[in-house]
Write a protein that holds these residues in place. Structure first.
Motif, short mmCIF file in Angstrom:
data_model
loop_
_atom_site.label_atom_id
_atom_site.label_comp_id
_atom_site.label_asym_id
_atom_site.label_seq_id
_atom_site.Cartn_x
_atom_site.Cartn_y
_atom_site.Cartn_z
N ARG A 197 0.81 -1.22 0.00
CA ARG A 197 0.00 0.00 0.00
C ARG A 197 0.85 1.27 0.00
O ARG A 197 0.34 2.36 -0.25
CB ARG A 197 -0.94 0.00 1.20
N ALA A 198 2.14 1.13 0.33
CA ALA A 198 2.99 2.32 0.41
C ALA A 198 3.16 2.99 -0.95
O ALA A 198 3.38 4.21 -1.03
CB ALA A 198 4.35 1.94 1.00
N VAL A 199 3.10 2.24 -2.03
CA VAL A 199 3.21 2.82 -3.37
C VAL A 199 2.05 2.30 -4.21
O VAL A 199 1.90 1.10 -4.40
CB VAL A 199 4.53 2.41 -4.07
N ASP A 200 1.26 3.22 -4.74
CA ASP A 200 0.07 2.81 -5.47
C ASP A 200 0.34 2.86 -6.98
O ASP A 200 0.18 3.90 -7.61
CB ASP A 200 -1.10 3.73 -5.10
N PHE A 201 0.75 1.74 -7.53
CA PHE A 201 1.03 1.69 -8.98
C PHE A 201 -0.26 1.42 -9.76
O PHE A 201 -1.20 0.84 -9.21
CB PHE A 201 2.07 0.61 -9.27
N PRO A 202 -0.30 1.83 -11.05
CA PRO A 202 -1.54 1.63 -11.83
C PRO A 202 -1.82 0.15 -12.13
O PRO A 202 -0.90 -0.67 -12.13
CB PRO A 202 -1.24 2.38 -13.14
N ARG A 203 -3.10 -0.15 -12.33
CA ARG A 203 -3.54 -1.50 -12.74
C ARG A 203 -4.05 -1.36 -14.17
O ARG A 203 -5.22 -1.04 -14.37
CB ARG A 203 -4.69 -1.99 -11.85
N LEU A 223 9.59 3.15 -13.12
CA LEU A 223 10.75 3.95 -13.53
C LEU A 223 10.60 5.40 -13.06
O LEU A 223 11.53 6.00 -12.52
CB LEU A 223 10.89 3.89 -15.06
N TYR A 224 9.39 5.97 -13.25
CA TYR A 224 9.14 7.36 -12.83
C TYR A 224 9.16 7.47 -11.30
O TYR A 224 9.61 8.47 -10.75
CB TYR A 224 7.79 7.85 -13.37
N HIS A 225 8.67 6.44 -10.64
CA HIS A 225 8.67 6.44 -9.17
C HIS A 225 10.11 6.51 -8.66
O HIS A 225 10.41 7.18 -7.67
CB HIS A 225 7.99 5.18 -8.67
N VAL A 226 11.01 5.86 -9.38
CA VAL A 226 12.41 5.83 -8.95
C VAL A 226 13.17 7.08 -9.40
O VAL A 226 13.88 7.71 -8.62
CB VAL A 226 13.11 4.55 -9.49
N ASN A 227 12.99 7.43 -10.65
CA ASN A 227 13.82 8.52 -11.22
C ASN A 227 13.09 9.86 -11.35
O ASN A 227 13.67 10.84 -11.79
CB ASN A 227 14.33 8.12 -12.61
N GLY A 228 11.80 9.89 -11.01
CA GLY A 228 11.01 11.10 -11.20
C GLY A 228 10.48 11.15 -12.62
O GLY A 228 11.05 10.54 -13.53
N VAL A 229 9.38 11.91 -12.81
CA VAL A 229 8.84 12.10 -14.16
C VAL A 229 9.78 13.06 -14.88
O VAL A 229 10.10 14.11 -14.34
CB VAL A 229 7.41 12.69 -14.09
#
Ligand code: KG4
Ligand code: ZN
Length: 352
Positions: A197-203, A223-229
């Motif tokens: 639940r800590a990170v809500d990725f798309p389904r 990738l964006y979560h790690v490196n930013g948009v």
């Protein structure tokens, strides 16, 4: 042909060189798998040319071991089976040439088998026969698809990935999170210490009635979560600056792994349930490398319970690529009188 008919099978569609002897379609007398995973790990994925060379180097020894482990002699083998599609063409060719040679020398029928259909049969190995009809969810490094199966050899495609396979997404996301290759087991391990639940990725593709899958957007979300948009922090004052995986804590990596795994499992489970409600089969089958995933197995168990189907999962050793599933399925081809001539060809991609 009898219930005890023995088939030798060869599987070389990707990066595992495998041979097996199976009796009567389900009793595994031997199953030998030589993994090339260490060879490809440094590239973060399978390199086709490296794979075919490695198959060539080990194929004879693997077949010999499968024969000696089975305790049988060539005269006890009634047919030689081989994966003919889909897969890496150079890799498939190595197995195909070996199988044709043995079938010719031993004067027994040759049986070409579809690798994905073989995954859908793997739950029957060293186990009870599968009750049909069935819905099969096959998710591996190369394939993600749902089938309606009326028998082991009658498969109707219900839906498939329109971009990456589920296992491929696991492998690529493990690369982004610097967890190593193959990604599936590494992400599953890391996810144990994380909170989904800590990170809500798309389904992706959950809307409507679609039975297709898409995992490429989910991979980009990680990738964006790690490196930013890209460029976002320059446009909006309150957007976080790119962080980079080297600045992630172990807990943040675990949370990302858990969030990603939960998103993949949710999508796979949703489509499996949708297909089960549509087809109303007697059995639900899961197969392919990703079917080793505990979270997916648990989710499938709940769907089986809700839909009143028998859940058929392969033993762990038959989740990854192996030749026993090819030999097992080939027994049903032989029983149906479906054998091949020595001029059959391999096919790299098949969508049906
Ligand atoms: O069936 P397989 O051996 O090869 C293909 O036919 O592609 O599947 C390999 C894939 C890899 O992508 C690997 O990361 C994934 O299966 N895999 C897993 C797990 N174990 C293997 N994915 C999720 N969780 C696992 N425990
Ligand atoms: Zn496979």
């Amino acid at each position: 042909m009898t219930e005890a008919t023995n088939i030798l099978a060869i599987e070389t569609s990707c990066d595992e060189t495998a041979a097996a002897v199976v009796s009567g379609g389900r009793e595994v007398l031997s199953s030998v798998v030589a993994s090339q995973v260490d060879l490809h790990a440094r590239y973060g994925g399978v390199v086709p040319e490296v794979a075919s060379r490695a198959h060539l180097e080990s194929i004879n020894a693997i077949i010999q071991k499968a024969m000696s482990d089975s305790g049988l002699k060539p005269k006890d083998i009634s047919a030689v089976a081989v994966t003919r599609e889909p897969g890496l063409v150079g890799s498939l060719l190595v197995g195909m040439m070996a199988a044709k040679t043995l079938a010719w020398v031993w004067r027994v029928p040759l049986i070409g088998v579809n690798h994905v259909y073989a995954h859908a049969y793997s739950a029957a190995l060293d186990a009870e026969a599968i009750e049909y009809s069935a819905v099969a969810l096959i998710c591996s490094g190369g394939h993600t698809a749902l089938y309606k199966c009326d028998s082991p050899v009658e498969m109707e495609l219900l839906g498939a990935t329109i971009d990456d396979a589920a296992g491929e997404a696991f492998d690529k996301v493990a690369g982004i999170l610097k967890l190593g290759f193959p990604g599936g087991p590494a992400i599953e391990r890391a996810a144990r210490d994380g909170e989904a639940r800590a990170v809500d990725f798309p389904r992706p593709l959950l809307g409507g009635n679609s039975l297709d899958f898409s995992f490429s957007g989910l991979k980009t979300a990680v990738l964006y979560h790690v490196n930013g948009v890209p460029g976002a922090h320059r446009k909006k004052a309150n957007s976080p600056r790119p962080v980079g995986i080297e600045n992630f804590t172990q807990k943040q990596v675990a949370d990302a792994a858990a969030g990603f795994q939960a998103a993949v499992v949710d999508v796979l489970a949703c489509k499996l349930r949708r297909a089960a409600e549509l087809v109303r089969p007697r059995s639900l089958i899961i197969g392919g490398g990703v079917s080793a995933n505990e979270a997916l197995r648990t989710a499938a168990g709940k769907i089986a319970e809700k839909t009143g189907c028998a859940l058929r999962l392969p033993q762990m050793r038959f989740t990854i690529d192996n030749a026993a599933m090819v030999a097992g399925l080939a027994w049903h081809h032989l029983r149906a009188g479906k054998t091949d001539t020595l001029d059959i060809e391999v096919t790299p991609t098949v969508r049906r």
